[in-house]
Design an enzyme around this catalytic site. Structure first.
Site, mmCIF file in Angstrom:
data_model
loop_
_atom_site.group_PDB
_atom_site.id
_atom_site.type_symbol
_atom_site.label_atom_id
_atom_site.label_comp_id
_atom_site.label_asym_id
_atom_site.label_seq_id
_atom_site.Cartn_x
_atom_site.Cartn_y
_atom_site.Cartn_z
ATOM 1 N N ASN A 290 0.811 -1.248 0.146
ATOM 2 C CA ASN A 290 -0.085 -0.133 -0.085
ATOM 3 C C ASN A 290 0.780 1.307 -0.033
ATOM 4 O O ASN A 290 1.905 1.177 -0.018
ATOM 5 C CB ASN A 290 -0.962 -0.027 1.304
ATOM 6 N N LYS A 291 0.101 2.543 -0.096
ATOM 7 C CA LYS A 291 1.005 3.748 -0.294
ATOM 8 C C LYS A 291 1.565 4.368 1.075
ATOM 9 O O LYS A 291 2.131 5.403 0.840
ATOM 10 C CB LYS A 291 0.026 4.678 -1.019
#
Ligand code: CTP
Ligand code: CA
Length: 238
Positions: A34-35
């Site tokens: 994820n970011k």
């Protein structure tokens, strides 16, 4: 540097912080990620250290180096994060779950690299749910009747049915943590990313005790200082 603002207010407290984005392997070379950059978590570590706390950081991979001065425990997957966090929480006065935990992981991890030639049809990845660590921390605390203070983070988006704040309030009640630090994610007015990987943050901090939400923004360190202040305030009142 706004470091002075928090100096000494968590002296002698043991603070456990999780940060970074977990990685869920598909095969030896690939993962679902994820970011999360880890920047807000690292800022929390620095603020807690400045406040005089004894800080442990359990971190998934981050875009920034882990700060000196904290006890570091690197992990990769949500299951590893869970094991490390539940163990370390046993001796923590405060737990801050800033990590972006994958909600699901691939049901199967291929022992060898997944090959194109083995997939004449487009492959389908089956996911299974990861345990909710924050929920477990709260349940565990309730079971042991500890005085532990627990903080969650949430990135929320609004939709046709409700706004981000409504979803955040529901999440706070569902999780049962003492504070929930909420930011609205996604493109800002200018169309560029507002939170992930950025050096600034705009948050609303919701409290389970019904106190008025606190809105704060600025550098991730300023947000961290605000969180540390609220924690110190609540611990002082016990
Ligand atoms: N969290 C956790 N374990 C998980 C997922 C999330 O401990 N398996 C923690 C995060 O670290 C964060 C908080 O729960 O502090 C809220 O995470 P969020 O992803 O916003 O909540 P979810 O319950 O996963 O809900 P959503 O469906 O919105 O992702
Ligand atoms: Ca989630």
């Amino acid at each position: 540097q706004p470091a002075g603002e928090t100096s000494g207010i968590l002296a002698g407290k043991r603070v456990l912080i999780t940060a970074g984005g977990t990685r869920e392997p598909l095969d030896p070379v690939r993962f679902l990620g994820n970011k999360s950059s880890g920047k807000q978590g690292v800022a929390l570590v620095e603020a807690a250290l400045a406040a005089g706390a004894d800080v442990t950081l359990i971190h998934a991979p981050m875009d920034v180096p882990a700060p000196a001065g904290a006890k570091l425990q690197p992990i990769e997957t949500a299951l590893e994060l869970r094991a490390a966090t539940l163990a370390a929480a046993a001796t923590a006065d405060v737990v801050i779950m800033a990590a972006a935990v994958a909600d699901f992981r691939p049901a199967n991890i291929s022992t060898g690299k997944i090959k194109k030639r083995d997939n004449t049809d487009d492959p389908v990845i089956t996911l299974v749910r990861n345990p909710d660590i924050l929920l477990e921390l709260v349940a565990h605390r309730a079971a042991q009747n500890q005085q532990q203070f627990i903080v969650g983070f949430a990135a929320e988006t609004g939709d046709e049915q409700a706004d981000a704040r409504t979803y955040a309030q529901a999440k706070l009640q569902r999780k049962g943590c003492d504070l929930l630090v909420v930011n609205e994610v996604g493109p800002g007015d200018s169309g560029s990313e507002r939170v992930f990987g950025q050096d600034t943050n705009q948050v609303e901090i919701l409290a389970l005790d019904g106190a008025e939400p606190v809105q704060t923004g600025g550098s991730k360190r300023e947000v961290a200082n605000a969180v540390v202040h609220l924690i110190a305030q609540r611990l002082g009142g016990r």
